[in-house]
Design a protein around this motif. Structure first.
Motif, PDB file in Angstrom:
ATOM      1  N   GLU A 137       0.833  -1.208   0.000  1.00 31.28           N
ATOM      2  CA  GLU A 137       0.000   0.000   0.000  1.00 31.28           C
ATOM      3  C   GLU A 137       0.866   1.256   0.000  1.00 31.28           C
ATOM      4  O   GLU A 137       0.609   2.192  -0.757  1.00 31.28           O
ATOM      5  N   ALA A 138       1.894   1.278   0.842  1.00 32.10           N
ATOM      6  CA  ALA A 138       2.759   2.450   0.925  1.00 32.10           C
ATOM      7  C   ALA A 138       3.557   2.660  -0.362  1.00 32.10           C
ATOM      8  O   ALA A 138       3.780   3.790  -0.786  1.00 32.10           O
ATOM      9  N   GLU A 139       3.982   1.580  -0.982  1.00 32.49           N
ATOM     10  CA  GLU A 139       4.784   1.671  -2.209  1.00 32.49           C
ATOM     11  C   GLU A 139       3.934   1.903  -3.455  1.00 32.49           C
ATOM     12  O   GLU A 139       4.392   2.553  -4.390  1.00 32.49           O
ATOM     13  N   ALA A 140       2.724   1.340  -3.477  1.00 33.31           N
ATOM     14  CA  ALA A 140       1.930   1.371  -4.714  1.00 33.31           C
ATOM     15  C   ALA A 140       0.467   1.723  -4.491  1.00 33.31           C
ATOM     16  O   ALA A 140      -0.363   1.418  -5.337  1.00 33.31           O
ATOM     17  N   GLY A 141       0.152   2.357  -3.392  1.00 30.18           N
ATOM     18  CA  GLY A 141      -1.234   2.724  -3.111  1.00 30.18           C
ATOM     19  C   GLY A 141      -1.834   3.656  -4.150  1.00 30.18           C
ATOM     20  O   GLY A 141      -3.042   3.693  -4.333  1.00 30.18           O
ATOM     21  N   ASN A 142      -0.988   4.377  -4.861  1.00 35.55           N
ATOM     22  CA  ASN A 142      -1.462   5.279  -5.906  1.00 35.55           C
ATOM     23  C   ASN A 142      -1.495   4.611  -7.284  1.00 35.55           C
ATOM     24  O   ASN A 142      -1.778   5.251  -8.282  1.00 35.55           O
ATOM     25  N   GLN A 143      -1.221   3.327  -7.319  1.00 37.17           N
ATOM     26  CA  GLN A 143      -1.179   2.563  -8.561  1.00 37.17           C
ATOM     27  C   GLN A 143      -2.501   1.823  -8.775  1.00 37.17           C
ATOM     28  O   GLN A 143      -3.278   1.655  -7.849  1.00 37.17           O
ATOM     29  N   ASP A 144      -2.672   1.322  -9.982  1.00 37.97           N
ATOM     30  CA  ASP A 144      -3.825   0.470 -10.258  1.00 37.97           C
ATOM     31  C   ASP A 144      -3.495  -0.962  -9.816  1.00 37.97           C
ATOM     32  O   ASP A 144      -2.440  -1.209  -9.227  1.00 37.97           O
ATOM     33  N   MET A 145      -4.400  -1.887 -10.097  1.00 38.88           N
ATOM     34  CA  MET A 145      -4.218  -3.277  -9.679  1.00 38.88           C
ATOM     35  C   MET A 145      -2.894  -3.849 -10.199  1.00 38.88           C
ATOM     36  O   MET A 145      -2.152  -4.494  -9.456  1.00 38.88           O
ATOM     37  N   LYS A 146      -2.582  -3.622 -11.466  1.00 41.69           N
ATOM     38  CA  LYS A 146      -1.345  -4.168 -12.027  1.00 41.69           C
ATOM     39  C   LYS A 146      -0.115  -3.602 -11.320  1.00 41.69           C
ATOM     40  O   LYS A 146       0.819  -4.337 -11.021  1.00 41.69           O
ATOM     41  N   GLY A 147      -0.111  -2.308 -11.037  1.00 43.74           N
ATOM     42  CA  GLY A 147       1.021  -1.698 -10.341  1.00 43.74           C
ATOM     43  C   GLY A 147       1.224  -2.300  -8.958  1.00 43.74           C
ATOM     44  O   GLY A 147       2.357  -2.550  -8.531  1.00 43.74           O
ATOM     45  N   LYS A 148       0.133  -2.554  -8.258  1.00 45.03           N
ATOM     46  CA  LYS A 148       0.214  -3.171  -6.930  1.00 45.03           C
ATOM     47  C   LYS A 148       0.694  -4.613  -7.045  1.00 45.03           C
ATOM     48  O   LYS A 148       1.515  -5.083  -6.253  1.00 45.03           O
ATOM     49  N   ARG A 149       0.205  -5.310  -8.058  1.00 39.97           N
ATOM     50  CA  ARG A 149       0.618  -6.708  -8.262  1.00 39.97           C
ATOM     51  C   ARG A 149       2.104  -6.787  -8.587  1.00 39.97           C
ATOM     52  O   ARG A 149       2.791  -7.703  -8.138  1.00 39.97           O
ATOM     53  N   LEU A 150       2.609  -5.851  -9.365  1.00 45.32           N
ATOM     54  CA  LEU A 150       4.035  -5.869  -9.715  1.00 45.32           C
ATOM     55  C   LEU A 150       4.913  -5.676  -8.477  1.00 45.32           C
ATOM     56  O   LEU A 150       5.929  -6.351  -8.326  1.00 45.32           O
ATOM     57  N   VAL A 151       4.506  -4.779  -7.582  1.00 47.24           N
ATOM     58  CA  VAL A 151       5.262  -4.586  -6.342  1.00 47.24           C
ATOM     59  C   VAL A 151       5.210  -5.858  -5.495  1.00 47.24           C
ATOM     60  O   VAL A 151       6.225  -6.306  -4.956  1.00 47.24           O
ATOM     61  N   ALA A 152       4.041  -6.466  -5.391  1.00 46.66           N
ATOM     62  CA  ALA A 152       3.921  -7.724  -4.647  1.00 46.66           C
ATOM     63  C   ALA A 152       4.755  -8.820  -5.305  1.00 46.66           C
ATOM     64  O   ALA A 152       5.385  -9.636  -4.612  1.00 46.66           O
ATOM     65  N   ALA A 153       4.796  -8.832  -6.633  1.00 45.70           N
ATOM     66  CA  ALA A 153       5.591  -9.839  -7.357  1.00 45.70           C
ATOM     67  C   ALA A 153       7.065  -9.722  -7.004  1.00 45.70           C
ATOM     68  O   ALA A 153       7.753 -10.734  -6.844  1.00 45.70           O
ATOM     69  N   VAL A 154       7.561  -8.493  -6.870  1.00 43.18           N
ATOM     70  CA  VAL A 154       8.963  -8.294  -6.497  1.00 43.18           C
ATOM     71  C   VAL A 154       9.251  -8.995  -5.172  1.00 43.18           C
ATOM     72  O   VAL A 154      10.245  -9.714  -5.027  1.00 43.18           O
ATOM     73  N   VAL A 155       8.357  -8.823  -4.212  1.00 38.69           N
ATOM     74  CA  VAL A 155       8.560  -9.437  -2.890  1.00 38.69           C
ATOM     75  C   VAL A 155       8.523 -10.967  -3.000  1.00 38.69           C
ATOM     76  O   VAL A 155       9.428 -11.653  -2.516  1.00 38.69           O
ATOM     77  N   TYR A 156       7.504 -11.515  -3.639  1.00 42.49           N
ATOM     78  CA  TYR A 156       7.402 -12.963  -3.792  1.00 42.49           C
ATOM     79  C   TYR A 156       8.599 -13.524  -4.565  1.00 42.49           C
ATOM     80  O   TYR A 156       9.140 -14.581  -4.217  1.00 42.49           O
ATOM     81  N   ASN A 157       9.028 -12.829  -5.610  1.00 36.25           N
ATOM     82  CA  ASN A 157      10.162 -13.294  -6.406  1.00 36.25           C
ATOM     83  C   ASN A 157      11.448 -13.288  -5.595  1.00 36.25           C
ATOM     84  O   ASN A 157      12.298 -14.168  -5.753  1.00 36.25           O
ATOM     85  N   ARG A 158      11.597 -12.307  -4.714  1.00 33.04           N
ATOM     86  CA  ARG A 158      12.786 -12.266  -3.860  1.00 33.04           C
ATOM     87  C   ARG A 158      12.803 -13.450  -2.890  1.00 33.04           C
ATOM     88  O   ARG A 158      13.843 -14.047  -2.651  1.00 33.04           O
ATOM     89  N   VAL A 159      11.660 -13.748  -2.322  1.00 37.47           N
ATOM     90  CA  VAL A 159      11.590 -14.890  -1.390  1.00 37.47           C
ATOM     91  C   VAL A 159      11.972 -16.175  -2.121  1.00 37.47           C
ATOM     92  O   VAL A 159      12.667 -17.028  -1.580  1.00 37.47           O
ATOM     93  N   ALA A 160      11.548 -16.315  -3.356  1.00 35.96           N
ATOM     94  CA  ALA A 160      11.843 -17.515  -4.141  1.00 35.96           C
ATOM     95  C   ALA A 160      13.286 -17.544  -4.648  1.00 35.96           C
ATOM     96  O   ALA A 160      13.794 -18.610  -4.995  1.00 35.96           O
ATOM     97  N   SER A 161      13.958 -16.394  -4.665  1.00 40.17           N
ATOM     98  CA  SER A 161      15.323 -16.297  -5.177  1.00 40.17           C
ATOM     99  C   SER A 161      16.346 -16.670  -4.103  1.00 40.17           C
ATOM    100  O   SER A 161      16.163 -16.368  -2.924  1.00 40.17           O
ATOM    101  N   GLU A 162      17.433 -17.265  -4.523  1.00 37.41           N
ATOM    102  CA  GLU A 162      18.519 -17.610  -3.587  1.00 37.41           C
ATOM    103  C   GLU A 162      19.319 -16.372  -3.176  1.00 37.41           C
ATOM    104  O   GLU A 162      20.086 -16.419  -2.222  1.00 37.41           O
ATOM    105  N   GLU A 163      19.136 -15.262  -3.872  1.00 35.53           N
ATOM    106  CA  GLU A 163      19.886 -14.032  -3.602  1.00 35.53           C
ATOM    107  C   GLU A 163      19.344 -13.242  -2.411  1.00 35.53           C
ATOM    108  O   GLU A 163      19.984 -12.312  -1.947  1.00 35.53           O
ATOM    109  N   PHE A 164      18.148 -13.586  -1.952  1.00 38.17           N
ATOM    110  CA  PHE A 164      17.473 -12.814  -0.915  1.00 38.17           C
ATOM    111  C   PHE A 164      17.046 -13.733   0.230  1.00 38.17           C
ATOM    112  O   PHE A 164      17.081 -14.955   0.103  1.00 38.17           O
ATOM    113  N   PRO A 165      16.602 -13.120   1.357  1.00 33.90           N
ATOM    114  CA  PRO A 165      16.117 -13.929   2.488  1.00 33.90           C
ATOM    115  C   PRO A 165      14.954 -14.844   2.092  1.00 33.90           C
ATOM    116  O   PRO A 165      14.322 -14.649   1.051  1.00 33.90           O
ATOM    117  N   ASP A 166      14.668 -15.804   2.960  1.00 39.91           N
ATOM    118  CA  ASP A 166      13.696 -16.861   2.656  1.00 39.91           C
ATOM    119  C   ASP A 166      12.265 -16.591   3.097  1.00 39.91           C
ATOM    120  O   ASP A 166      11.397 -17.416   2.852  1.00 39.91           O
TER     121      ASP A 166
END
Length: 142
Positions: A45-74
């Protein structure tokens, strides 16, 4: 005729419920606790509250993708509180937002079907890594 319509509706209902259960059980990454989910919602909400659904989904995707990546925390929480990653966490602005239903919905949709499974970064300015594209003022990268 009326009885057959009821049977068809019941069959459709069972098919939909079965599909939802299959989606839920196949989820790879999701919030472990209510407080982790609440933190996630506040960050999106803080990062993309001014965005539409796709913009919010993209920010959420970054977080989920990081969790799935070996480069970031689990975990989602560890990804979100990692130093120098989410300015809205470090500056405390996540505590001044009211999370919208659309933001909650965006996170849930991303949980099961990633808008972009490759993006790992976003920013309004410089993007670390390989720049991929811009969407409504956010730049996304790998």
């Amino acid at each position: 005729m009326r009885r057959s319509k009821k049977i068809i509706l019941i069959a459709w209902g069972i098919a939909i419920i079965t599909s939802i259960i299959a989606l839920v059980s196949s989820c790879i990454v999701k919030a472990e606790t209510y407080t982790e989910r609440e933190l996630f919602e506040r960050v999106v909400e803080a990062e993309a509250g001014n965005q539409d659904m796709k913009g919010k989904r993209l920010v959420a995707a970054v977080v989920y993708n990081r969790v799935a990546s070996e480069e970031f925390p689990d975990t989602i929480r560890e990804v979100l509180i990692e130093p120098k990653q989410f300015s809205t966490v470090s500056n405390g602005s996540i505590y001044g937002v009211k999370v919208s239903y659309e933001t909650k919905q965006a996170i849930t949709l991303e949980e099961y079907d990633r808008t972009d499974p490759d993006i790992l970064y976003f920013n309004c300015g410089f993007v670390s890594g390989e720049y991929v594209y811009t969407y409504k003022g956010h730049k996304f990268g790998r």
